[in-house]
Each structure stands twice: as structure tokens, then as C-alpha cells.
Enzyme design. Structure first.
Site, PDB file in Angstrom:
ATOM      1  N   ASN A 179     -31.797  43.714 -42.746  1.00  0.00           N
ATOM      2  CA  ASN A 179     -30.389  43.376 -42.927  1.00  0.00           C
ATOM      3  C   ASN A 179     -30.226  41.856 -42.923  1.00  0.00           C
ATOM      4  OD1 ASN A 179     -29.048  45.956 -43.006  1.00  0.00           O
ATOM      5  ND2 ASN A 179     -29.616  46.211 -40.859  1.00  0.00           N
ATOM      6  N   HIS A 187     -35.919  44.739 -49.363  1.00  0.00           N
ATOM      7  CA  HIS A 187     -36.816  45.286 -48.343  1.00  0.00           C
ATOM      8  C   HIS A 187     -38.228  44.742 -48.488  1.00  0.00           C
ATOM      9  CE1 HIS A 187     -33.581  48.407 -48.204  1.00  0.00           C
ATOM     10  NE2 HIS A 187     -33.801  48.224 -46.920  1.00  0.00           N
ATOM     11  N   LYS A 241     -40.266  30.690 -45.241  1.00  0.00           N
ATOM     12  CA  LYS A 241     -41.312  31.035 -44.276  1.00  0.00           C
ATOM     13  C   LYS A 241     -41.408  32.559 -44.233  1.00  0.00           C
ATOM     14  CE  LYS A 241     -44.036  29.048 -41.091  1.00  0.00           C
ATOM     15  NZ  LYS A 241     -43.400  28.416 -39.924  1.00  0.00           N
ATOM     16  N   HIS A 242     -42.585  33.086 -44.471  1.00  0.00           N
ATOM     17  CA  HIS A 242     -42.803  34.542 -44.472  1.00  0.00           C
ATOM     18  C   HIS A 242     -41.821  35.254 -45.401  1.00  0.00           C
ATOM     19  CE1 HIS A 242     -45.788  34.118 -41.369  1.00  0.00           C
ATOM     20  NE2 HIS A 242     -44.929  33.498 -40.583  1.00  0.00           N
TER      21      HIS A 242
END
Length: 528
Positions: A422, A528, A279-280
Site C-alpha cells: 500500500n 505489487h 532504494k529497493h
């Protein structure tokens, strides 16, 4: 349409590697009284179909030499393509040198990309670098005021349509469009060659890079409805979203494509039957099992709330048992290497669900590059294909991890690689039981993962968090002991992370005091 914009096609030069639609185009041009020049296999195919054709060598009076390396590199050809018909001195040069104008160039290039993709050796790849083709294409495109250039069989139809509507003539608007497509093709071609050549030389970051791609799909919008977007394929061939066939469901969106790619890359990491629910672009559940159906059930258990409307990736042929489970909740996409007929039939009832089949799995250890745009530039890096095995682990605590813990630690660290930093991942028995992603503080990721584990336990009717008796992975070192202590509080018995902090000794001491095992990998997995 102004008559001044029209160029009547009287002479065409055709030289194509891809013979799709060649005969039909030749017949159409001949039917409009166009004189056709051609080379090699194109000339033979046209002649065999009864299309009148003149060999380029006969037109130039100069034979093909050097195994065909030199055939169109001739002033008669390039003069015919580059002459401006509105400049008297150009027209006089044509007449003085007995050069016939060429009004249409139809060329597609030697199949360099396909040759490299099939694993050709260096010499074969070099021989499939087209020289004459790009030279003619660029010449014709530059002179688009008077010449039409076609580099893709997909553009034969609009070419023929305009000629049919304009008594054999082509508009300036179409010539500009074709010229732009021509330069894009030669640009992408050169990008493929330069990228391959740099790879052959082991030059990871050459002084200049060229990036090429081919439009696969214009999307409804980008990340948000006010943004425009499209999907381009290109670069090194890799099984996945770019090779997938969509069997059903509505068009994939920008976010669907991004999330589906993330899901399939994650699930490809595992050799045992595995499922990843995304998801995302973050996993909300990943698990292995004795089969795909068991793996799906265990992955879903980690976070059934977030899984609603998610992306599901499997690394085995999708079967009916798994498809039936998937059908029980709303999912956006399912991607798999294949699916059996019963699974396809079951999912076909979910009209909005997209089912993608890739025909195989990518190699998680293969090299490659990833690219990200910045204002005014790009960030280019090698793929994170780092891989940790049990022999790479360094035990830094008094307590040694058990064999079962080591297996779960390696699984957790692999999943961690695909979670936004993180990242904290709790795993128990080969399945995630808590995931914390994308937080500014590592301790917050630990706490969020533990909290989600409590929620999942309540949803499953269990009395204690799923993290009790689990192991935990961190994508980077713990800068302080607080993140580790949060994991201990959640019930973790063993920890894996890269190590390398100035405060490693403090974190190790905290682990020893808590009586848990901790291992260092020496490898970080920021995402990231």
C-alpha cells in the site's frame, strides 16, 4: 576428442542478411577446401572478394522465383541438410537423386525485428518475414549429428577455431551447442513475429504467446548470492535500461538493474526537470525543480538516510552542478539521457559509481506489456500507463483544493504509481516530503511516511515535520477513515485517491470535519 564425434566440413551453404565477418569466413572455408554454396547478396559479396562460390540456383538447377521468396526451398537443399549419413537408405536416396550432402549451414535471418522497430508498415514487415532461412536452420539443427549450423556471426570464431584444430572438422559438442542456439534464434524470431501480428490485430491476449529474448549480460548472481541470473533484452523497443551505455563503474547487479529501471521509468513521468532517488525499487525521494541540481537537492531532502547507496535517475542532461552534489554521498547508479563532459569528469572520480546514459527518455504514456512468472505459468498485463489530469479530478469535499494543491496532488499521485502498495506519498511544492511503501495496512503506510518526514526534518535542522502543509496521495481508496486521519495528523491539507470504497461517505465526512480538500481520480495504481 573421439574421431567419431568429428564431422569434416566439405560443403557449406551461406546465406546471411548480416554480412559481418562474411568475407573472412568465406576465405577461411575456401582455404580449408570447402565448397561454398550461396545466394543473392551473400554470393555477390563472396565472389567480389575472390572467394569461389556456387549460386544455389546453379546447384539445384532451379531458378530463384517470386522475388526470391523461393530459392532454398528445394529437395536438393533440404535433402543435403537432413540426410543421416549413418543410415544406408538415406545415403542411397542422396545418390539416387543426385543430392550433395551439406555439412555446414551459415544463415542469419531477414531483419524482421529491426524492420518493425524502425516503424515499417504492414506490407514491409510481412516481406521481412524469413521463410527459407528458418526452414533450413531447423533442418540443420535437427540433423546436428552430421551438420553444423551457425546463426550468429559471434559463433564464427569458435567454428573456425575447431576447424583449424581438427583439420577442417567440427566436434559433436560444438554442433550441439550451435543447434541449441539455432532453435533459440528461430524461437525468438517467431515470438517477435507472433507478438507483432497480434498487435496488428489488436489481440492483446492471443490463445498462445511466445516470449523471446537475447542475452545481454550474465550477472554475478540474482537477488541473493546463491541465485543465478542474467539480463535478456526483447519485446517492444523502449528507451531505458536495455538501451543504456555504461560509461564507468563495476558490473551492474540484478538488484541494480531492477532498481535503475524503476527509477528511470518514474522520472520519465515528468516534463519539468526532475530527479528520482530509488532504494529497493521504491522511491525515497522525488522532486521537480527549476533545474536538475535543484530537483536533486529537494529529492534528497525527503529521505537522506535511505538515499545512501541508492539509484539516481534524472530526466535531463546531467550537469556539473548536479554531479557535484551526487558525489557528496555514496550512490550505486546514476542514469540519465545524457551527461556533459564536466559531469562525466566529476563522476569518474567515483570509481564504484555506475553512470548510464540512455540517449533519450521513454514515453510514459506508451503502451506495452509487463510479464511476471508464477509457478507453472505467467501473469501478463498491459503497462500501467494510466495518466490523470486536473480535468479528471472529482472534488468530493466541501472545501475545493487550491491550484497549488491540485498541482501537488497530481505530482503525488504520479509518484504513488511507482511506489509499492500500500502506497502513501506526501508532497509539498513539487517534491516528496514523506513516502510510505509496501505495508499490509494503509494506515501504517501513512504513519511510516509521516515518521520518516519527521526524521528528514530533524536531519535538515527544522522544527516541524516536512509534511506540515503538504498534500497526500494514496494508490487506492481509503477503506476506513483512519488512514485519512493519520494523514491529517501529519499536516496534510488535501488528499487524492481513487475512491470507490463502500465507506467513501465516512471518509468524505472525516475530511469535511477536518476541513481538508479531497479529490477522487477513479483510477487505481496498485504496484505489487
Amino acid at each position: 576428442m573421439a574421431d567419431a564425434d568429428l564431422v569434416t566440413i566439405r560443403r557449406a551453404l551461406i546465406s546471411v542478411s548480416d554480412k559481418t565477418g562474411l568475407v573472412e569466413l568465406g576465405q577461411f572455408l575456401a582455404g580449408h577446401g570447402v565448397e561454398i554454396l550461396s545466394t543473392g547478396g551473400s554470393a555477390k559479396a563472396l565472389a567480389a572478394a575472390g572467394v569461389p562460390v556456387t549460386e544455389v540456383a546453379d546447384h539445384t538447377g532451379f531458378p530463384e522465383i517470386m522475388d526470391g521468396r523461393v530459392k532454398t526451398l528445394h529437395p536438393t537443399i533440404h535433402g543435403g541438410l537432413l540426410a543421416r549419413r549413418d543410415l544406408p537408405e538415406h545415403v542411397q536416396a542422396l545418390e539416387a537423386n543426385d543430392i550433395a550432402p551439406i555439412d555446414l549451414l551459415v544463415v542469419n535471418l531477414y531483419p524482421f525485428e529491426a524492420t518493425v522497430a524502425k516503424g515499417a508498415d504492414f506490407d514491409e514487415a510481412i516481406e521481412n518475414i524469413d521463410i527459407g532461412g528458418p526452414a533450413m536452420i531447423r533442418a540443420a539443427a535437427k540433423n546436428h549429428g552430421f551438420v553444423a549450423v551457425v546463426v550468429d556471426p559471434a559463433d564464427y570464431a569458435p567454428l573456425k577455431q575447431e576447424m583449424a584444430e581438427n583439420k577442417g572438422a567440427i566436434s559433436l559438442a560444438l554442433r550441439k551447442k550451435l543447434a541449441a542456439a539455432a532453435y533459440a534464434r528461430t524461437g525468438a524470431y517467431d515470438a517477435a513475429i507472433s507478438t507483432w501480428f497480434a498487435g496488428q490485430l489488436g489481440d492483446t491476449f492471443p490463445r498462445r504467446i511466445a516470449i523471446g529474448g537475447e542475452l545481454k549480460q550474465v550477472l554475478r548472481y540474482g537477488e541473493n548470492p546463491h541465485q543465478q541470473a542474467a539480463f535478456y533484452t526483447g519485446g517492444a523497443p523502449r528507451i531505458g535500461i536495455a538501451t543504456a551505455t555504461q560509461l564507468q563503474g563495476k558490473e551492474l547487479s540484478f538488484n541494480n538493474l531492477n532498481d535503475t529501471d524503476a527509477a528511470f521509468e518514474l522520472v520519465s513521468e515528468f516534463t519539468e526537470p526532475a530527479v528520482a532517488i530509488i532504494k529497493h525499487a521504491n522511491p525515497c525521494g522525488v522532486a521537480q525543480g527549476k533545474d536538475v541540481a535543484e530537483a536533486y537537492a529537494r529529492a534528497l531532502r525527503c529521505d537522506p538516510v535511505s538515499a545512501f547507496g541508492g539509484i539516481i535517475a534524472v530526466n535531463r542532461t546531467l550537469d556539473a552542478a548536479t554531479a557535484e552534489q551526487i558525489s557528496s554521498i555514496f550512490s550505486e547508479v546514476v542514469i540519465a539521457p545524457d551527461a556533459d563532459d564536466e559531469a562525466k569528469e566529476l563522476l569518474a572520480k567515483k570509481k564504484n559509481l555506475r553512470l548510464l546514459l540512455t540517449g533519450g527518455m521513454p514515453d510514459p504514456h506508451a503502451g506495452g506489456m509487463t510479464l511476471r512468472s508464477l509457478a507453472g505459468g505467467y501473469l501478463l498485463q498491459t503497462r500501467d500507463n494510466g495518466h490523470i489530469t486536473a480535468s479528471d479530478l472529482k472534488v468530493v469535499t466541501k472545501r475545493q483544493p487550491t491550484e497549488k494543491e491540485i498541482a501537488d496532488l497530481l505530482f503525488a499521485f504520479t509518484v504513488c504509481k511507482h511506489v509499492k502498495s500500500n502506497a502513501i506519498v506526501y508532497v509539498k511544492d513539487g517534491a516528496t516530503v514523506g513516502i510510505g511503501a509496501g505495508q499490509m495496512s494503509r494506515v501504517d503506510s501513512s504513519r511510516i511516511a509521516a515518521r520518516k518526514s519527521q526524521d528528514a526534518a530533524e536531519a535538515a535542522g527544522e522544527t516541524e515535520p516536512l509534511t506540515r502543509g503538504s498534500v497526500v496521495a494514496s494508490d487506492a481508496f481509503f477503506p476506513f477513515a483512519d488512514g485519512l486521519l493519520a494523514a491529517v495528523e501529519a499536516g496534510a491539507t488535501a488528499v487524492i485517491h481513487p475512491g470507490g470504497s463502500m465507506r467513501d461517505n465516512e471518509v468524505i465526512a472525516a475530511a469535511d470535519e477536518a476541513g481538508i480538500a479531497m479529490v477522487f481520480t477513479g483510477m487505481r495504481h496498485f504496484r505489487h
